[in-house]
Design a protein around this motif. Structure first.
Motif, PDB file in Angstrom:
ATOM      1  N   ASP A 191      26.665  25.094  70.485  1.00 44.97           N
ATOM      2  CA  ASP A 191      28.118  25.401  71.056  1.00 44.97           C
ATOM      3  C   ASP A 191      28.600  26.641  70.957  1.00 44.97           C
ATOM      4  OD1 ASP A 191      30.528  25.351  72.074  1.00 44.97           O
ATOM      5  OD2 ASP A 191      31.217  23.708  70.791  1.00 44.97           O
ATOM      6  N   PRO A 192      28.426  27.598  71.681  1.00 38.99           N
ATOM      7  CA  PRO A 192      28.652  29.044  71.532  1.00 38.99           C
ATOM      8  C   PRO A 192      30.239  29.436  71.545  1.00 38.99           C
ATOM      9  CG  PRO A 192      28.048  29.002  73.829  1.00 38.99           C
ATOM     10  CD  PRO A 192      27.947  27.476  73.088  1.00 38.99           C
ATOM     11  N   ARG A 193      30.865  28.756  70.590  1.00 36.82           N
ATOM     12  CA  ARG A 193      32.289  29.075  70.329  1.00 36.82           C
ATOM     13  C   ARG A 193      32.501  30.536  69.353  1.00 36.82           C
ATOM     14  NH1 ARG A 193      34.547  23.657  67.160  1.00 36.82           N
ATOM     15  NH2 ARG A 193      33.412  22.012  68.578  1.00 36.82           N
ATOM     16  N   PRO A 194      33.310  31.262  69.599  1.00 35.07           N
ATOM     17  CA  PRO A 194      33.626  32.402  69.078  1.00 35.07           C
ATOM     18  C   PRO A 194      33.804  32.313  67.517  1.00 35.07           C
ATOM     19  CG  PRO A 194      35.010  32.157  70.992  1.00 35.07           C
ATOM     20  CD  PRO A 194      34.768  30.887  70.630  1.00 35.07           C
ATOM     21  N   GLU A 195      34.169  31.164  67.105  1.00 36.31           N
ATOM     22  CA  GLU A 195      34.139  31.135  65.627  1.00 36.31           C
ATOM     23  C   GLU A 195      32.672  30.896  64.749  1.00 36.31           C
ATOM     24  OE1 GLU A 195      36.320  28.103  61.918  1.00 36.31           O
ATOM     25  OE2 GLU A 195      36.456  27.742  64.215  1.00 36.31           O
ATOM     26  N   PHE A 196      31.984  30.218  65.761  1.00 35.19           N
ATOM     27  CA  PHE A 196      30.561  30.118  65.101  1.00 35.19           C
ATOM     28  C   PHE A 196      29.749  31.594  65.278  1.00 35.19           C
ATOM     29  CE2 PHE A 196      30.665  25.284  66.626  1.00 35.19           C
ATOM     30  CZ  PHE A 196      31.364  24.961  65.942  1.00 35.19           C
ATOM     31  N   ALA A 197      30.125  32.189  66.407  1.00 33.11           N
ATOM     32  CA  ALA A 197      29.348  33.448  66.511  1.00 33.11           C
ATOM     33  C   ALA A 197      29.825  34.357  65.400  1.00 33.11           C
ATOM     34  CB  ALA A 197      29.595  34.170  67.938  1.00 33.11           C
ATOM     35  N   GLY A 198      31.109  34.401  65.008  1.00 31.67           N
ATOM     36  CA  GLY A 198      31.631  35.188  63.955  1.00 31.67           C
ATOM     37  C   GLY A 198      30.917  34.987  62.668  1.00 31.67           C
ATOM     38  N   GLU A 199      31.076  33.665  62.271  1.00 35.39           N
ATOM     39  CA  GLU A 199      30.289  33.301  60.773  1.00 35.39           C
ATOM     40  C   GLU A 199      28.907  33.434  61.143  1.00 35.39           C
ATOM     41  OE1 GLU A 199      32.036  32.607  58.381  1.00 35.39           O
ATOM     42  OE2 GLU A 199      34.113  31.997  59.203  1.00 35.39           O
ATOM     43  N   LEU A 200      28.322  33.510  62.187  1.00 32.40           N
ATOM     44  CA  LEU A 200      26.878  33.865  61.957  1.00 32.40           C
ATOM     45  C   LEU A 200      26.788  35.403  61.993  1.00 32.40           C
ATOM     46  CD1 LEU A 200      23.601  33.483  62.887  1.00 32.40           C
ATOM     47  CD2 LEU A 200      24.313  33.541  65.290  1.00 32.40           C
ATOM     48  N   GLY A 201      27.667  36.145  62.456  1.00 28.97           N
ATOM     49  CA  GLY A 201      27.389  37.517  62.351  1.00 28.97           C
ATOM     50  C   GLY A 201      27.672  37.974  60.861  1.00 28.97           C
TER      51      GLY A 201
ATOM     52  N   ASP B  78      20.246  30.221  53.884  1.00 29.00           N
ATOM     53  CA  ASP B  78      20.679  28.859  54.665  1.00 29.00           C
ATOM     54  C   ASP B  78      21.922  28.676  55.652  1.00 29.00           C
ATOM     55  OD1 ASP B  78      18.611  27.839  53.119  1.00 29.00           O
ATOM     56  OD2 ASP B  78      19.702  27.040  51.473  1.00 29.00           O
ATOM     57  N   ALA B  79      22.807  29.732  55.058  1.00 32.46           N
ATOM     58  CA  ALA B  79      24.099  29.697  56.041  1.00 32.46           C
ATOM     59  C   ALA B  79      23.750  30.229  57.341  1.00 32.46           C
ATOM     60  CB  ALA B  79      25.342  30.664  55.535  1.00 32.46           C
ATOM     61  N   GLU B  80      22.960  31.234  57.324  1.00 30.39           N
ATOM     62  CA  GLU B  80      22.674  31.955  58.812  1.00 30.39           C
ATOM     63  C   GLU B  80      22.156  30.965  59.475  1.00 30.39           C
ATOM     64  OE1 GLU B  80      20.115  34.039  61.645  1.00 30.39           O
ATOM     65  OE2 GLU B  80      19.315  32.890  59.891  1.00 30.39           O
ATOM     66  N   ALA B  81      20.936  30.356  59.060  1.00 29.24           N
ATOM     67  CA  ALA B  81      20.072  29.196  59.830  1.00 29.24           C
ATOM     68  C   ALA B  81      21.205  28.045  60.456  1.00 29.24           C
ATOM     69  CB  ALA B  81      19.013  28.584  59.095  1.00 29.24           C
ATOM     70  N   ALA B  82      22.101  27.842  59.543  1.00 31.93           N
ATOM     71  CA  ALA B  82      22.886  26.861  60.056  1.00 31.93           C
ATOM     72  C   ALA B  82      24.013  27.184  61.171  1.00 31.93           C
ATOM     73  CB  ALA B  82      23.761  26.042  58.785  1.00 31.93           C
ATOM     74  N   TYR B  83      24.533  28.281  60.786  1.00 34.75           N
ATOM     75  CA  TYR B  83      25.355  28.845  61.840  1.00 34.75           C
ATOM     76  C   TYR B  83      24.869  29.277  63.128  1.00 34.75           C
ATOM     77  CZ  TYR B  83      29.040  29.739  58.302  1.00 34.75           C
ATOM     78  OH  TYR B  83      30.026  29.576  57.149  1.00 34.75           O
ATOM     79  N   ARG B  84      23.546  29.596  62.957  1.00 35.77           N
ATOM     80  CA  ARG B  84      22.841  29.951  64.155  1.00 35.77           C
ATOM     81  C   ARG B  84      22.608  28.428  65.049  1.00 35.77           C
ATOM     82  NH1 ARG B  84      20.114  34.154  65.978  1.00 35.77           N
ATOM     83  NH2 ARG B  84      20.144  35.200  64.090  1.00 35.77           N
ATOM     84  N   ALA B  85      22.351  27.557  64.381  1.00 35.27           N
ATOM     85  CA  ALA B  85      22.055  26.236  65.082  1.00 35.27           C
ATOM     86  C   ALA B  85      23.404  25.664  65.475  1.00 35.27           C
ATOM     87  CB  ALA B  85      21.637  25.152  64.106  1.00 35.27           C
TER      88      ALA B  85
ATOM     89  N   LEU C  71      35.649  38.997  71.678  1.00 36.69           N
ATOM     90  CA  LEU C  71      35.796  39.109  72.975  1.00 36.69           C
ATOM     91  C   LEU C  71      37.074  38.348  73.374  1.00 36.69           C
ATOM     92  CD1 LEU C  71      32.153  38.961  74.385  1.00 36.69           C
ATOM     93  CD2 LEU C  71      33.744  40.932  74.227  1.00 36.69           C
ATOM     94  N   VAL C  72      37.364  37.143  72.957  1.00 32.47           N
ATOM     95  CA  VAL C  72      38.438  36.341  73.306  1.00 32.47           C
ATOM     96  C   VAL C  72      39.091  36.032  71.864  1.00 32.47           C
ATOM     97  CG1 VAL C  72      39.496  34.262  74.547  1.00 32.47           C
ATOM     98  CG2 VAL C  72      37.207  35.280  75.066  1.00 32.47           C
ATOM     99  N   PRO C  73      40.025  37.102  71.585  1.00 26.60           N
ATOM    100  CA  PRO C  73      40.383  37.046  69.868  1.00 26.60           C
ATOM    101  C   PRO C  73      41.698  35.793  69.958  1.00 26.60           C
ATOM    102  CG  PRO C  73      41.109  38.990  71.191  1.00 26.60           C
ATOM    103  CD  PRO C  73      40.193  38.438  71.754  1.00 26.60           C
ATOM    104  N   GLU C  74      42.257  35.453  70.985  1.00 32.96           N
ATOM    105  CA  GLU C  74      43.539  34.469  71.034  1.00 32.96           C
ATOM    106  C   GLU C  74      42.876  33.042  70.475  1.00 32.96           C
ATOM    107  OE1 GLU C  74      42.176  35.257  75.356  1.00 32.96           O
ATOM    108  OE2 GLU C  74      42.634  36.638  73.613  1.00 32.96           O
ATOM    109  N   THR C  75      41.441  33.039  70.792  1.00 34.24           N
ATOM    110  CA  THR C  75      41.131  31.607  70.286  1.00 34.24           C
ATOM    111  C   THR C  75      40.732  31.485  68.728  1.00 34.24           C
ATOM    112  OG1 THR C  75      38.814  32.232  70.486  1.00 34.24           O
ATOM    113  CG2 THR C  75      39.751  31.384  72.314  1.00 34.24           C
ATOM    114  N   LEU C  76      41.037  32.556  68.150  1.00 38.73           N
ATOM    115  CA  LEU C  76      40.872  32.604  66.615  1.00 38.73           C
ATOM    116  C   LEU C  76      42.124  32.595  65.838  1.00 38.73           C
ATOM    117  CD1 LEU C  76      37.911  35.176  66.438  1.00 38.73           C
ATOM    118  CD2 LEU C  76      37.823  32.550  66.411  1.00 38.73           C
TER     119      LEU C  76
END
Length: 316
Positions: free
Chosen positions: A36-46, A24-31, A67-72
């Motif tokens: 909104d392809p934010r770095p935080e969303f991509a990381g939690e999906l990963g 369920d977490a993977e499906a929600a993070y993917r959505a 790729l843009v670590p300063e945003t985290l």
């Protein structure tokens, strides 16, 4: 303040993650990431993909998040980096350099991009095939074996297609008599044609082996240099450094090293194949050539940096 669709999906993913419901977490993070392809969303999906054993997808999304670590936040960065290191131990990766940046590059038939001189991809361990395609050029195909936890260095060198064959010359009139070339007279007491053919063929085969070995050694040296250059780039700037224009110079050097390595490999294989053909033809002459003469004929291979040949000596 109302939350966006991406934020709502991310909140569902957080709740599922804390409950240990990774599907369920993977499906929600993917959505959330698709909205909104934010770095935080991509990381939690990963990280959720990593928990589900989908290491290659996890590595791709975790790399993207960094790729843009300063945003985290620093703590989030550490979580994502630790996850990426774990995922990379389970998969393979490949750096693909192409001689024509405008070419489209494929891995196993899947396009990975066009318009760059170098690409970095994660792969499942096993057999893969890289291909470069560009109109007006011959496709270059590079099969390779991807090993778990290791990076492959792939070079694609595209050559221009040869021009179409010229129109055939007009056939001479059948009434025009063409004098026949005089037959070569055998030299009494000299070596037989079979002897000369066999000795020359074996000498050419020997020269091919010498040249092929030299090219193979040079290719191995250049391959080691390319791997060292790639490791230095990764250590200083991360696995995806060559996707950034800021590292164009060191990545350009790496492309040249990979191209030189593959050119030397091709030369080595060509020399070995030529040696095999020359040796096989020489041995086949035992079936059709006359018995060797009694006079000695010597042939020695000549190998140099840019070519090779044969020196004959004896009585003729």
């Amino acid at each position: 303040m109302m939350r966006s669709e991406a934020e709502e999906a991310f909140a569902r993913g957080e709740k599922a993650r804390r409950a240990g419901r990774w599907e369920d977490a993977e499906a929600a993070y993917r959505a959330a990431w698709k909205a909104d392809p934010r770095p935080e969303f991509a990381g939690e999906l990963g990280l959720s993909e990593l928990a589900l054993g989908r290491s290659r997808d996890a590595a791709e999304h975790l790399r993207e998040s960094l790729l843009v670590p300063e945003t985290l936040q620093p703590a989030v960065q550490r979580r994502f980096r630790a996850g990426l290191e774990k995922a990379e131990r389970e998969v393979s990766s490949a750096t693909v350099a192409v001689s024509r940046p405008e070419a489209e590059v494929f891995i196993d038939g899947r396009s990975i991009g066009r318009g760059q001189g170098m690409y970095f991809v994660y792969l499942d361990p096993g057999r893969h095939e890289a291909r470069g395609k560009l109109e007006g050029y011959v496709d270059d195909v590079y099969p390779f074996e991807a090993e778990r936890g290791r990076e492959s260095m792939v070079g694609l060198h595209l050559e221009s297609k040869p021009p179409p064959p010229a129109a055939p010359a007009p056939v001479a009139s059948a009434l025009t008599a063409t004098p026949a070339a005089p037959a070569l007279a055998a030299v009494p007491g000299g070596p037989s044609a079979g002897t000369v053919f066999r000795v020359g063929g074996i000498a050419l085969a020997s020269a091919g082996v010498v040249l092929g070995t030299g090219f193979a050694v040079a290719a191995a040296v250049r391959g080691g240099e390319a791997e060292a250059q790639a490791a230095q780039i990764r250590q200083r700037n991360g696995a995806a450094a060559c996707l950034s224009k800021a590292y164009a110079e060191p990545c350009g050097v790496l492309r040249e090293m990979i191209d030189a390595r593959d050119t030397l490999k091709a030369a080595a294989w060509g020399s070995f194949i030529g040696a095999g053909v020359a040796g096989a033809v020489a041995l086949s002459s035992l079936l059709w050539a006359p018995a060797p003469g009694k006079r000695a004929v010597r042939a020695a291979p000549l190998a140099a940096a840019h070519g090779g040949g044969v020196i004959f000596s004896g009585s003729w």
